[in-house]
Design an enzyme around this catalytic site. Structure first.
Site, PDB file in Angstrom:
ATOM      1  N   ARG A 641       0.848  -1.185   0.000  1.00 57.67           N
ATOM      2  CA  ARG A 641       0.000   0.000   0.000  1.00 57.67           C
ATOM      3  C   ARG A 641       0.891   1.245   0.000  1.00 57.67           C
ATOM      4  O   ARG A 641       1.895   1.306   0.725  1.00 57.67           O
ATOM      5  CB  ARG A 641      -0.926   0.024   1.227  1.00 57.67           C
ATOM      6  N   GLU A 670      -3.591   6.996  -5.566  1.00 58.79           N
ATOM      7  CA  GLU A 670      -3.446   6.293  -6.833  1.00 58.79           C
ATOM      8  C   GLU A 670      -4.532   6.770  -7.801  1.00 58.79           C
ATOM      9  O   GLU A 670      -5.711   6.642  -7.479  1.00 58.79           O
ATOM     10  CB  GLU A 670      -3.560   4.773  -6.642  1.00 58.79           C
ATOM     11  N   HIS A 689       0.123  -0.269 -10.035  1.00 56.86           N
ATOM     12  CA  HIS A 689      -0.547  -1.239  -9.168  1.00 56.86           C
ATOM     13  C   HIS A 689      -0.956  -2.483  -9.958  1.00 56.86           C
ATOM     14  O   HIS A 689      -2.132  -2.888  -9.975  1.00 56.86           O
ATOM     15  CB  HIS A 689      -1.776  -0.612  -8.496  1.00 56.86           C
TER      16      HIS A 689
END
Length: 728
Positions: A641, A670, A689
């Protein structure tokens, strides 16, 4: 030219030979070594092992055919072979704890020589492990390996086994239990020939004593806290049921064959015709045929489910085991009733078949356990749950039971992969249609089970729980490892589980790619012409890239992802140190050291991987204060994270040279806003990601949910339950 025999045909041919010797082995309680030489020569000892390990990869239906045939000739041989097949099937099961090289070694031995394996679980005091209790057999962790001491009883096949899978507990303060692979014949092992039972006398199920037996660290196959075994292994129980049911049905079929021959040949003087002409005898044989047909159908159905990848609830496989065992025993007893004294004579095989078939009741699950599980069931649903509802309605004076009370309403929001699996499970569920325009929390009133993911509108969920939440929801499974994408009120649902570990392999491979790219400076080596070729060669010749071998890898977080990263890194010769919650020590993972704090881990690492959940304790764990302890030149990899890292502190550490680089698959937020310095920093590799991404990822996640669904329906504990207090 004759076609080669199928596996079933080969087994039936061998069974004739085995059957000719069975009476002698039964009389003397001698072990049928020659039978296993015949099985090996026919290529049947590695039949259940997957092809990827060098086996034949036979289906459950094919294994049932082979075991049933061998059971008809010599059930003791079939029982030992069943145990071999169960272990081999486990080696190839998804998520198998078996190291591949070790599994390949055992399969290769079975292909080329007589090499067999069985689990040694039962103990004098413990009884059946399936009924609970810690084993008295102890595995002591030492510098040179594990040392095993204990006493096992009913060790089927003891005279011929080359490998034991020993059920034991560790000597830790909080002991774990699990399986340890032990090679037969090691110093400290003694076989005590105690087997003298009524049935299966040739199975060699003797006592095995182990005294301080040394095995390698890597031979600890699967260690868990005792409560973590409570969920059971539905696939293994179903496979065991298929083969045991086939075995004892084979015994009943042998009894039927002898009975039919006896009835044809027996001509009483008072009748003047064979007994086979009597309607009473024909009716009795017909009833036996019905029992055998029922078993054949049950076995075929269960094998079909296994071969189709359908998850079979343990309640179902337990009932099949109990029913087929009862039918096989009833068939043999019916044959005995027709033959009277002749059937009990030692010169005839029927009394041996009776003694052998009665052993079917001994195997786990015993009848009482199977029937209690079916009668209890999950409260409110499933086979037992509906009966509970009926009984409750009767007790309250009402007979009005909802027609759908025996089915769970399931909403899948994750896509067609899960829909396809759910449609073929055979579980008592009703799939309801997803409507992307309606948020999941607004469906709580008409859904029992929800399978959802971060993409399904949860970023726009209200800050507080909507009115009536959680409605009729009993369980939510999320298609992610973390739950930080979801509002805190999600945890008001009675059970929340996650997809922990599903992406461990692709994420670990992403990490190793990042380590190799950084260490080998891979992204600076590509050339597009002769001149760049010469320039790059000259540069590399002057400044050689490093290797991963001997480098220190730190891993913050040691769950499924951290363990897989450690495994791959050790294959490259890296020295692995991990940080666990509260500084807990790592037990049983050979070569993995433990750091007491993030500061110590930073100071000891050339590369540091963040694999932690985001919680109030881990928020910005990597900050200016902790980075001050980093080993100069550290490479940071974050696949967990973005909020684990103070990004301003990271940029400062990169600019100052304290860190040589950072590979970031996650950021906070993000995506980062356009123009953020992490996009263009020369020492940063940034990906969007995607470390989890791999072909088949959606299917793996769906299978994890469906596996948990089978446990839920069977009333078993769920896997990967989210701990609300910890936040993951």
């Amino acid at each position: 030219m004759n076609a080669p025999l199928t596996w079933g045909q080969a087994a039936r041919a061998l069974a004739v030979e085995f059957g000719a010797r069975a009476a002698v082995h039964d009389r003397d309680a001698s072990f049928p070594h020659a039978n296993f030489y015949g099985l090996q020569q026919a290529g049947l000892l590695a039949l259940a092992a997957p092809r990827s390990l060098g086996g034949q990869g036979a289906s459950a239906a094919q294994l049932a055919e082979v075991i049933g045939a061998i059971g008809q000739g010599c059930p003791a041989t079939a029982l030992v072979l069943t145990m071999q097949y169960i272990q081999q099937r486990g080696m190839g099961r998804p998520g198998s704890p078996w190291p591949q090289a070790l599994a390949q070694q055992l399969v290769n031995e079975s292909v080329h020589e007589v090499s067999l394996i069985n689990a040694l679980r039962v103990e004098p005091e413990l009884g059946s492990p399936a009924r609970g209790g810690l084993p008295a057999t102890v595995a002591r962790h030492t510098a040179e390996g594990w040392r095993i001491s204990g006493h096992k009883v009913y060790s089927t096949g003891a005279p011929i086994l080359r490998w034991y899978v020993v059920w034991a507990r560790t000597d830790e303060d909080a002991p774990r239990t699990g399986a340890f692979l032990v090679r037969a014949g090691l110093p400290g092992i003694r076989i005590e020939e105690t087997w003298d039972h009524l049935g299966l006398r040739a199975s060699g199920s003797h006592d095995v004593h182990l005294h301080d037996v040394l095995i390698p660290h890597a031979h600890a196959l699967d260690l868990r806290l005792p409560q973590d075994w409570a969920r059971g292994e539905p696939a293994m129980q179903a496979e065991m049921t298929v083969m045991l049911a086939a075995l004892y049905t084979g015994v009943a079929r042998a009894a039927r064959d002898w009975l039919v021959q006896f009835l044809r040949e027996r001509v009483p003087a008072s009748l003047g015709a064979p007994l086979a002409t009597l309607p009473r005898a024909q009716e009795a044989v017909g009833r036996i045929e019905g029992l055998l047909l029922t078993n054949d159908r049950l076995i075929a159905s269960l094998a079909h489910d296994l071969d189709a990848g359908t998850l079979v609830p343990t309640v179902d496989s337990g009932l099949v085991k109990a029913l087929t065992t009862r039918n096989a025993i009833e068939a043999v007893q019916a044959a005995l009733e027709l033959t009277s004294n002749h059937g009990l004579a030692r010169k005839n095989p029927l009394e041996r078949h009776l003694r052998d078939v009665l052993c079917g009741r001994v195997h786990t699950p015993q009848d009482d356990s199977a029937y209690v599980a079916a009668g209890r069931g999950p409260q409110g649903a499933g086979r037992g749950g509906r009966m509970s509802a009926v009984l409750a309605a009767h007790d309250s004076g009402s007979c009005n039971v909802d027609a759908a009370a025996d089915r769970w309403v399931v909403l899948n929001q994750t896509g067609p992969e899960a829909d396809a699996l759910l449609a073929d499970t055979g579980l008592p569920i009703v799939l309801t249609t997803d409507n992307a325009a309606v948020p999941a929390w607004e469906r709580a009133a008409d859904v029992d089970i929800l399978f959802t993911g971060p993409r399904n509108g949860w970023r726009h969920a209200p800050a507080t729980a909507p009115a009536g939440w959680p409605g009729r929801l009993k369980w939510v499974h999320v298609a992610s490892a973390g739950i930080d994408f979801f509002p805190p009120w999600l945890l008001q649902v009675p059970q929340v589980t996650c997809s922990r570990g599903v992406a461990a392999v692709p994420i670990a491979e992403y990490v190793l790619t990042a380590l190799l790219t950084h260490q080998r400076t891979w992204d600076t080596l590509q050339v597009s012409g002769a001149r760049p070729w010469r320039e790059t060669f000259a540069r590399v010749d002057q400044q050689l890239p490093g290797t991963l071998q001997g480098r220190a890898l730190g891993i913050a977080g040691y769950g499924a992802i951290g363990r897989e990263v450690a495994r791959l890194a050790q294959a490259f010769g890296m020295q692995v140190t991990v940080l666990r919650r509260g500084g807990a020590q790592v037990q049983g993972d050979d070569g993995v050291r433990t750091a007491p704090s993030i500061e110590k881990l930073l100071a000891a690492s050339d590369h540091l991987v963040l694999a932690l959940p985001i919680t109030t304790q881990t928020y910005q764990l990597i900050n200016a204060a902790t980075l001050a302890h980093a080993r100069p030149g550290l490479h940071l990899v974050n696949i967990a994270r973005g909020a684990l890292v103070d990004q301003q502190a990271l940029l400062h550490a990169l600019d100052s040279g304290r860190l040589s680089g950072a590979t970031l698959d996650v950021t906070d937020p993000e995506p980062l806003p356009d123009g953020h310095p992490l996009y263009s920093h020369p020492r940063v590799r940034l990906t969007p990601h995607v470390s989890w991404a791999a072909q088949g990822a959606a299917q793996l996640t769906a299978r994890k949910f469906v596996a948990n669904l089978a446990r839920h329906v069977a009333g078993e504990p769920l896997e990967d339950v989210v701990d609300g207090a910890r936040g993951y």
